[in-house]
Scaffold this motif. Sequence first.
Motif, PDB file in Angstrom:
ATOM      1  N   SER B  28      -1.362   5.877  23.426  1.00 22.84           N
ATOM      2  CA  SER B  28      -3.161   5.867  23.960  1.00 22.84           C
ATOM      3  C   SER B  28      -3.667   5.497  23.789  1.00 22.84           C
ATOM      4  N   GLY B  58      -1.286   6.437  36.675  1.00 23.61           N
ATOM      5  CA  GLY B  58      -0.938   7.038  35.639  1.00 23.61           C
ATOM      6  C   GLY B  58      -2.007   8.045  34.806  1.00 23.61           C
ATOM      7  N   LEU B  59      -2.830   6.666  34.919  1.00 22.37           N
ATOM      8  CA  LEU B  59      -3.729   6.530  33.848  1.00 22.37           C
ATOM      9  C   LEU B  59      -4.724   7.782  33.319  1.00 22.37           C
ATOM     10  N   ASP B  61      -4.092  10.929  34.474  1.00 23.03           N
ATOM     11  CA  ASP B  61      -3.058  11.809  34.382  1.00 23.03           C
ATOM     12  C   ASP B  61      -3.909  12.691  32.672  1.00 23.03           C
ATOM     13  N   ILE B  63      -2.803  13.660  29.311  1.00 24.21           N
ATOM     14  CA  ILE B  63      -1.385  12.818  28.248  1.00 24.21           C
ATOM     15  C   ILE B  63      -0.706  14.019  28.752  1.00 24.21           C
ATOM     16  N   ARG B  66       1.078  12.880  31.626  1.00 22.35           N
ATOM     17  CA  ARG B  66       1.793  11.342  31.472  1.00 22.35           C
ATOM     18  C   ARG B  66       3.505  11.979  30.656  1.00 22.35           C
ATOM     19  N   TYR B  67       2.842  12.131  29.457  1.00 19.67           N
ATOM     20  CA  TYR B  67       4.480  12.504  28.737  1.00 19.67           C
ATOM     21  C   TYR B  67       5.284  13.084  29.412  1.00 19.67           C
ATOM     22  N   ASN B  69       6.373  12.983  32.398  1.00 18.47           N
ATOM     23  CA  ASN B  69       6.641  12.167  32.985  1.00 18.47           C
ATOM     24  C   ASN B  69       7.529  10.845  32.583  1.00 18.47           C
ATOM     25  N   TRP B  70       6.978  10.500  31.547  1.00 24.31           N
ATOM     26  CA  TRP B  70       7.825   9.796  30.988  1.00 24.31           C
ATOM     27  C   TRP B  70       8.920  10.031  30.439  1.00 24.31           C
TER      28      TRP B  70
END
Lengths: 408, 318
Positions: B28, B58-59, B61, B63, B66-67, B69-70
């Motif tokens: 990122s 989701g950019l 959100d 980090i 995002r992590y 979620n991922w």
Amino acid sequence: MPGIRNFTLVIRGERRERDPSMTATSSAIGGRLNRDSDDLLVVEDLKTHFEVPAGMVKAVDGVSFSLGRGRTLGVVGESGSGKTVLSRTLMNLNLGSNVHSSGSAIFEGRQLVGVKPKQLRDLWGLDIAMVFQDPMTSLNPVVKVGRQVTEHIRKHLGVSKAEARETAIQLLRSVRIPEAESRFEAYPHELSGGMRQRVSIAIALACGPKLLLADEPTTALDVTVQHQILNLLAQQRRERNMAMVLVTHDLGVVAGRTDEIAVMYAGRIVEKASTKVLFSDVRHPYTEALLRSIPKTSNRNHTRLAAIAGRPPDLINPPSGCKFSPRCPYAQPKCFEEEPPEVNAFEDHLFSCHYPVGTEENKAAWDRNLAAGRPETVAVATGSVSEVDIRAKGEEILADLTTSEGAD
Amino acid sequence: MARLMLVRVARLVATLLVVTFLSFIMTSLLPGDPAVAILGQDGVQNEELLRQVQDDLGLNDPIIVRYVNWLGSALSGDLGESYINSGQEVSDVIADRVPVTAQLAVMAIVIALILAIPVGILGAYKQGRWQDKASSAGVQVALSVPNFITGIFLIWFLSVKLDLLPASNWNRISNKGIWANLQTAIMPAMALGLTQAAIFSRLVRSDMVATLKENYVLAARAKGLGDGYILARHALRPSSLSLATIIGINFGALLGGTVVIETLFAIPGLGFRLINAISQRDIMVIQGITVFLAVVYVVINFLVDLFYSVLDPRIRRN
Ligand SMILES: Nc1ncnc2c1ncn2[C@@H]1O[C@H](COP(=O)(O)OP(=O)(O)OP(=O)(O)O)[C@@H](O)[C@H]1O
Ligand code: SF4
Ligand SMILES: [Mg+2]
């Protein structure tokens, strides 16, 4: 201890040079007429030097002896005197391009020195075997005990895997390893130090060698185990009528278990005699110092030689004259200039010294040095053992050890 | 032993969490906005659309969100979709590319070992003699020649001059069979393997030199065993521990780092695709491949650890 007076150790070159009548007498006494052909190993003027940036390390510098079948020679000396290099030279184990060996070592008519290792491979492990100092490092950690005991049996004796296994298990039993079958499948790290040394001995004995070179076989072990291993070696040696060179720091070890003793200093044998004679009639001041350094208390069987005053000699630039002169309490001007010749006293008692212990000259040298306040002399004179008669002490040690050996 | 394994697996999981998180942050940090890359110059003019795309990805959100979620979808096997080639699953990209690169890496390592072990042993055995000097010189040369130079030389020699092998392209085993596949794989594998061989043989030589001084090697000599037997039976295994480590590390490196060779030979490998994704800011693909490589690294190291105990029985106990 059988055959103490029947010792077999002779320096051959020396004996031939000497007065023929004397040779005849000593031969008659020793009953050694025509026994030259019995010699298993004849070493003459053996040298091993290492080339290092600072110069030549003269680790073994002219050693001669011969060893009869079934006889035991003890090689004693301080750390660095060249004992290991000597035994490794006999086995051609000093590797590297900086090693220079010369002289001769004849084993049953075959030259061991300066020969390609390939030509001697049929001897090693079969007729000549070696037990190393440290059982922790002399067994391969990644190879099972069984393979290490059988691989050379299979090679030398050409037997099948099953037969070799059978022999090996017998061997492991004979060196008193309990549960030999399961130990056969073990890795070395699963065994104790004493057990590992037993395995090493089994390996060495596997093909029934005629000569066993044992380089400080017990130094790395604790006291009780040392005793067991030494007795095991002695027993196996007797049963197999095997000759043995027993290298050690430990005068107690050789006193009880050898026919002859050679004392090494700076790559040379400085005194050599039958075990009994050496202890009762010490001639070389270095041997005397070794004896003196044994503590009076009991348990001397397992005492390492206490340090002798002064530093061991530099093997690259050794002292001129007698190499022991800087540390010798009797040293005279002559000692610093002239290397003493090897003298053969009665009964093949060899030593190299200008002022041998027990002579008038020696006594005079001592008095002169004491009067002049030579520090090495004063140190001995004021030391706690100065009053002890060294000969009496030698006899006492020998008696002590011989009895304790007999009691085992 | 079971408890030991449990501890090891727990450590493995922890390492993977840290590694995936770090690689997530790193990706990122890449300059350039994926939304811009997707929309192109025209789309960027439209603020609304840009915001929309950024939200979709989701950019915007934090980090950590995002992590998480991922990670949640990654754990269920879903590594997301490519931003650029819409509809392309990242896991499909990996599944498609990995066999090619893995085959290259394995072949390179095998070729390297076949060359390196005898050369390394020879150097140690003949230490300081001409055989050692000659092989060391050869190793030095092999180390200093870049992969692609070796590759170009091989193409010139084997394809152009001798016309033995195709100069480029990749035949998949599934399409053309093993033989056609090997014909395209052997040259790039050799180009990669030569450098590896040089590294390996240095290691084998230096470890072997040390092993040959060990008392147990002297003891084996004192038993009258032949040199070849001693080298193979007594000396090789104890001299292979650092080799095993380096094989693990370099295998991982080969999986991600064969771009130049893949380009030279036009091979549809993982590295090729990764570079491609980086230039397009295709974050999902970058992320997926990076994480995959990281996982492979960690797993290989784990396997190397296990392999140690095969090489050295003393490790089995601790
Ligand atoms: N490969 C070598 N290169 C250079 N010098 C060596 C080499 N091997 C042995 N030496 C030297 O030779 C001398 C004799 O060593 P050696 O190991 O024979 O002594 P030692 O009598 O066995 O001593 P210790 O009782 O400590 O085992 C030492 O000074 C040693 O440093
Ligand atoms: S020769 Fe001299 S220095 Fe050497 S041991 Fe004899 S008395 Fe001592
Ligand atoms: Mg030694």
